[in-house]
Write a protein that holds these residues in place. Structure first.
Motif, PDB file in Angstrom:
ATOM      1  N   GLU A 116       0.865  -1.177   0.000  1.00 28.00           N
ATOM      2  CA  GLU A 116       0.000   0.000   0.000  1.00 28.00           C
ATOM      3  C   GLU A 116       0.900   1.226   0.000  1.00 28.00           C
ATOM      4  O   GLU A 116       1.493   1.554   1.019  1.00 28.00           O
ATOM      5  N   PRO A 117       1.049   1.898  -1.124  1.00 27.42           N
ATOM      6  CA  PRO A 117       1.960   3.042  -1.166  1.00 27.42           C
ATOM      7  C   PRO A 117       1.531   4.148  -0.202  1.00 27.42           C
ATOM      8  O   PRO A 117       0.365   4.543  -0.160  1.00 27.42           O
ATOM      9  N   LEU A 118       2.478   4.638   0.578  1.00 32.41           N
ATOM     10  CA  LEU A 118       2.242   5.765   1.477  1.00 32.41           C
ATOM     11  C   LEU A 118       2.202   7.043   0.644  1.00 32.41           C
ATOM     12  O   LEU A 118       2.989   7.188  -0.305  1.00 32.41           O
ATOM     13  N   GLY A 119       1.303   7.955   0.974  1.00 34.45           N
ATOM     14  CA  GLY A 119       1.181   9.165   0.165  1.00 34.45           C
ATOM     15  C   GLY A 119       0.983  10.422   0.985  1.00 34.45           C
ATOM     16  O   GLY A 119       0.572  10.366   2.147  1.00 34.45           O
ATOM     17  N   LEU A 120       1.286  11.538   0.367  1.00 38.70           N
ATOM     18  CA  LEU A 120       1.032  12.858   0.950  1.00 38.70           C
ATOM     19  C   LEU A 120      -0.238  13.413   0.325  1.00 38.70           C
ATOM     20  O   LEU A 120      -0.351  13.491  -0.909  1.00 38.70           O
ATOM     21  N   TYR A 121      -1.189  13.828   1.164  1.00 42.07           N
ATOM     22  CA  TYR A 121      -2.485  14.316   0.695  1.00 42.07           C
ATOM     23  C   TYR A 121      -2.769  15.694   1.282  1.00 42.07           C
ATOM     24  O   TYR A 121      -2.254  16.046   2.359  1.00 42.07           O
ATOM     25  N   SER A 122      -3.611  16.436   0.603  1.00 40.75           N
ATOM     26  CA  SER A 122      -3.981  17.763   1.110  1.00 40.75           C
ATOM     27  C   SER A 122      -5.337  18.176   0.572  1.00 40.75           C
ATOM     28  O   SER A 122      -5.680  17.866  -0.573  1.00 40.75           O
ATOM     29  N   HIS A 123      -6.100  18.876   1.404  1.00 43.02           N
ATOM     30  CA  HIS A 123      -7.336  19.509   0.958  1.00 43.02           C
ATOM     31  C   HIS A 123      -7.094  20.966   0.584  1.00 43.02           C
ATOM     32  O   HIS A 123      -8.013  21.647   0.115  1.00 43.02           O
ATOM     33  N   ASN A 204      -1.152   6.332   5.461  1.00 37.64           N
ATOM     34  CA  ASN A 204      -0.975   4.944   5.024  1.00 37.64           C
ATOM     35  C   ASN A 204      -2.019   4.596   3.970  1.00 37.64           C
ATOM     36  O   ASN A 204      -3.172   5.040   4.050  1.00 37.64           O
ATOM     37  N   GLY A 205      -1.641   3.736   3.025  1.00 39.25           N
ATOM     38  CA  GLY A 205      -2.527   3.406   1.924  1.00 39.25           C
ATOM     39  C   GLY A 205      -3.873   2.864   2.346  1.00 39.25           C
ATOM     40  O   GLY A 205      -4.905   3.233   1.776  1.00 39.25           O
ATOM     41  N   ASN A 206      -3.888   1.980   3.351  1.00 43.06           N
ATOM     42  CA  ASN A 206      -5.170   1.396   3.753  1.00 43.06           C
ATOM     43  C   ASN A 206      -6.108   2.444   4.334  1.00 43.06           C
ATOM     44  O   ASN A 206      -7.308   2.450   4.058  1.00 43.06           O
ATOM     45  N   TYR A 207      -5.558   3.374   5.121  1.00 46.34           N
ATOM     46  CA  TYR A 207      -6.406   4.405   5.712  1.00 46.34           C
ATOM     47  C   TYR A 207      -6.843   5.422   4.661  1.00 46.34           C
ATOM     48  O   TYR A 207      -7.939   5.984   4.755  1.00 46.34           O
ATOM     49  N   ALA A 208      -6.022   5.652   3.668  1.00 42.73           N
ATOM     50  CA  ALA A 208      -6.419   6.536   2.569  1.00 42.73           C
ATOM     51  C   ALA A 208      -7.610   5.955   1.819  1.00 42.73           C
ATOM     52  O   ALA A 208      -8.590   6.657   1.529  1.00 42.73           O
ATOM     53  N   ILE A 209      -7.556   4.651   1.535  1.00 40.28           N
ATOM     54  CA  ILE A 209      -8.652   4.000   0.814  1.00 40.28           C
ATOM     55  C   ILE A 209      -9.933   4.041   1.635  1.00 40.28           C
ATOM     56  O   ILE A 209     -11.021   4.319   1.107  1.00 40.28           O
ATOM     57  N   GLU A 210      -9.812   3.777   2.944  1.00 37.69           N
ATOM     58  CA  GLU A 210     -10.993   3.818   3.818  1.00 37.69           C
ATOM     59  C   GLU A 210     -11.628   5.204   3.829  1.00 37.69           C
ATOM     60  O   GLU A 210     -12.835   5.344   4.027  1.00 37.69           O
ATOM     61  N   ALA A 211     -10.799   6.244   3.631  1.00 34.56           N
ATOM     62  CA  ALA A 211     -11.297   7.624   3.636  1.00 34.56           C
ATOM     63  C   ALA A 211     -11.731   8.076   2.245  1.00 34.56           C
ATOM     64  O   ALA A 211     -11.927   9.275   2.007  1.00 34.56           O
ATOM     65  N   ASP A 212     -11.905   7.110   1.319  1.00 30.42           N
ATOM     66  CA  ASP A 212     -12.342   7.388  -0.046  1.00 30.42           C
ATOM     67  C   ASP A 212     -11.344   8.224  -0.841  1.00 30.42           C
ATOM     68  O   ASP A 212     -11.723   8.929  -1.788  1.00 30.42           O
ATOM     69  N   LEU A 213     -10.077   8.152  -0.440  1.00 31.46           N
ATOM     70  CA  LEU A 213      -9.012   8.742  -1.240  1.00 31.46           C
ATOM     71  C   LEU A 213      -8.501   7.679  -2.208  1.00 31.46           C
ATOM     72  O   LEU A 213      -8.523   6.494  -1.895  1.00 31.46           O
ATOM     73  N   LYS A 214      -8.048   8.105  -3.362  1.00 31.99           N
ATOM     74  CA  LYS A 214      -7.480   7.189  -4.335  1.00 31.99           C
ATOM     75  C   LYS A 214      -5.989   7.499  -4.463  1.00 31.99           C
ATOM     76  O   LYS A 214      -5.606   8.456  -5.144  1.00 31.99           O
ATOM     77  N   PRO A 215      -5.165   6.696  -3.767  1.00 28.75           N
ATOM     78  CA  PRO A 215      -3.725   7.000  -3.767  1.00 28.75           C
ATOM     79  C   PRO A 215      -3.141   7.234  -5.144  1.00 28.75           C
ATOM     80  O   PRO A 215      -2.338   8.153  -5.341  1.00 28.75           O
ATOM     81  N   ALA A 216      -3.521   6.417  -6.112  1.00 35.63           N
ATOM     82  CA  ALA A 216      -2.944   6.552  -7.454  1.00 35.63           C
ATOM     83  C   ALA A 216      -3.303   7.884  -8.103  1.00 35.63           C
ATOM     84  O   ALA A 216      -2.574   8.370  -8.977  1.00 35.63           O
ATOM     85  N   ASP A 217      -4.418   8.492  -7.679  1.00 33.46           N
ATOM     86  CA  ASP A 217      -4.885   9.737  -8.297  1.00 33.46           C
ATOM     87  C   ASP A 217      -4.759  10.953  -7.385  1.00 33.46           C
ATOM     88  O   ASP A 217      -4.475  12.057  -7.856  1.00 33.46           O
ATOM     89  N   LEU A 220      -0.362  13.785  -3.514  1.00 35.90           N
ATOM     90  CA  LEU A 220       0.538  14.791  -4.075  1.00 35.90           C
ATOM     91  C   LEU A 220       1.878  14.159  -4.421  1.00 35.90           C
ATOM     92  O   LEU A 220       2.487  14.490  -5.440  1.00 35.90           O
ATOM     93  N   VAL A 221       2.347  13.282  -3.550  1.00 42.09           N
ATOM     94  CA  VAL A 221       3.518  12.444  -3.826  1.00 42.09           C
ATOM     95  C   VAL A 221       3.203  11.055  -3.280  1.00 42.09           C
ATOM     96  O   VAL A 221       2.474  10.913  -2.299  1.00 42.09           O
ATOM     97  N   LEU A 222       3.758  10.034  -3.923  1.00 42.85           N
ATOM     98  CA  LEU A 222       3.416   8.653  -3.570  1.00 42.85           C
ATOM     99  C   LEU A 222       4.668   7.787  -3.619  1.00 42.85           C
ATOM    100  O   LEU A 222       5.544   7.986  -4.465  1.00 42.85           O
ATOM    101  N   GLY A 268      -4.463   0.107  -8.827  1.00 46.14           N
ATOM    102  CA  GLY A 268      -3.169   0.718  -8.624  1.00 46.14           C
ATOM    103  C   GLY A 268      -2.960   1.355  -7.265  1.00 46.14           C
ATOM    104  O   GLY A 268      -1.849   1.763  -6.922  1.00 46.14           O
ATOM    105  N   SER A 269      -4.012   1.445  -6.448  1.00 45.51           N
ATOM    106  CA  SER A 269      -3.868   1.988  -5.103  1.00 45.51           C
ATOM    107  C   SER A 269      -3.342   0.945  -4.126  1.00 45.51           C
ATOM    108  O   SER A 269      -2.838   1.283  -3.051  1.00 45.51           O
TER     109      SER A 269
END
Length: 274
Positions: A116-123, A204-217, A220-222, A268-269
């Motif tokens: 599960e790729p770790l990513g940086l996210y922002s609103h 973390n990738g699993n928590y991103a998916i649970e929050a309806d984030l799409k890591p692959a899309d 900001l960085v992955l 891809g997430s």
């Protein structure tokens, strides 16, 4: 046994003790492997993958599989160590090594299944470059995932870490911080919920998916999957690797059917590691 029976000769006593231990050993072995294999797992994607196996592959393979979901991943290794569950599926090798060292436990990997790729996210920012000076970035507060988060930022030139920094990196190891970022340490499961309160969060990738984030899309960085040491695996208490139920599950988790399920469902997430 000695409190419930007395024998008149040492020979009889030894014979009876040997027989009794043999019988007890047989009962224990049978109890250990005849019931369902209970596996602790984080809900997404781990339990989803296990439930796919349970619903589509396990019966044909002769495996009785029970999936037990844990929303707090910090409790899965203790439950595996004390025998509350037979195995777990949620973690990577640096995290497990750190846990075993700190707790004196002997939990071991069986087979690596996915990353599960770790990513940086922002609103608030459309890119990492758009983060403002003095921005606050949430990071996981457990040892390995905090270091992993900081390495992600360093690999993308957002910060620079001290040379030789390993899996115990903290913000104190940052030697260059051009944007004067501030770091807020939170439990990993809380990082997605922090996005409205901070400028960005490493999730973390699993928590991103649970929050309806799409890591692959959405990231900001992955993290890159290439040569990545953070693949998630099935794990058991040392000594249980040869449990036939565990071997069956390991084979099913690395089957072509599971690989296709991961590719189709997560786009891809989540990446199959086999």
């Amino acid at each position: 046994m000695r409190n419930t029976a007395k024998f008149t000769t040492a020979v009889l006593a030894a014979g009876a003790l040997t027989l009794g231990l043999t019988a007890c050993g047989s009962d224990t072995d049978s109890a250990d492997t005849s019931g369902p294999l209970v596996v602790a797992a984080s809900p997404t994607p781990h339990a989803e993958i296990l439930n796919y196996v349970k619903d589509n592959l396990a019966k044909k393979a002769g495996l009785d599989l029970e999936v037990k979901e844990f929303t707090d991943y910090t409790t899965q290794n203790p439950s595996t160590e004390d025998g509350s569950v037979d195995a777990n599926y949620f973690q990577n090798k640096p995290y497990l090594d750190d846990f075993n060292e700190k707790n004196g436990t002997k939990i071991v990997p069986v087979v690596t299944v996915h990353l599960e790729p770790l990513g940086l996210y922002s609103h608030k920012a459309k890119s990492a470059e758009a983060l403002k000076s003095g921005a606050t970035v949430a990071v996981p507060n457990d040892t390995v995932n905090e270091a992993r988060a900081l390495k992600l930022l360093a690999n993308h030139g957002i910060i620079t870490l001290k040379a030789g920094t390993g899996n115990e990196a903290t913000p104190a190891d940052i030697v260059k911080n051009p944007k004067n970022l501030k770091f807020k340490e939170l439990e990993a499961a809380q990082t997605p919920r922090s996005l409205d309160d901070v400028d960005a969060a490493v999730i973390n990738g699993n928590y991103a998916i649970e929050a309806d984030l799409k890591p692959a899309d959405d990231a900001l960085v992955l993290e890159s999957a290439k040569n990545n040491p953070y693949g998630n695996f099935l794990a058991v208490k040392d000594g249980n690797q040869d449990d036939p139920r565990v071997k069956k599950l390991a084979k099913l988790l690395t089957s072509p059917e599971v690989k296709k399920f991961i590719e189709d469902k997560y786009a891809g997430s989540v990446l199959a590691s086999f």
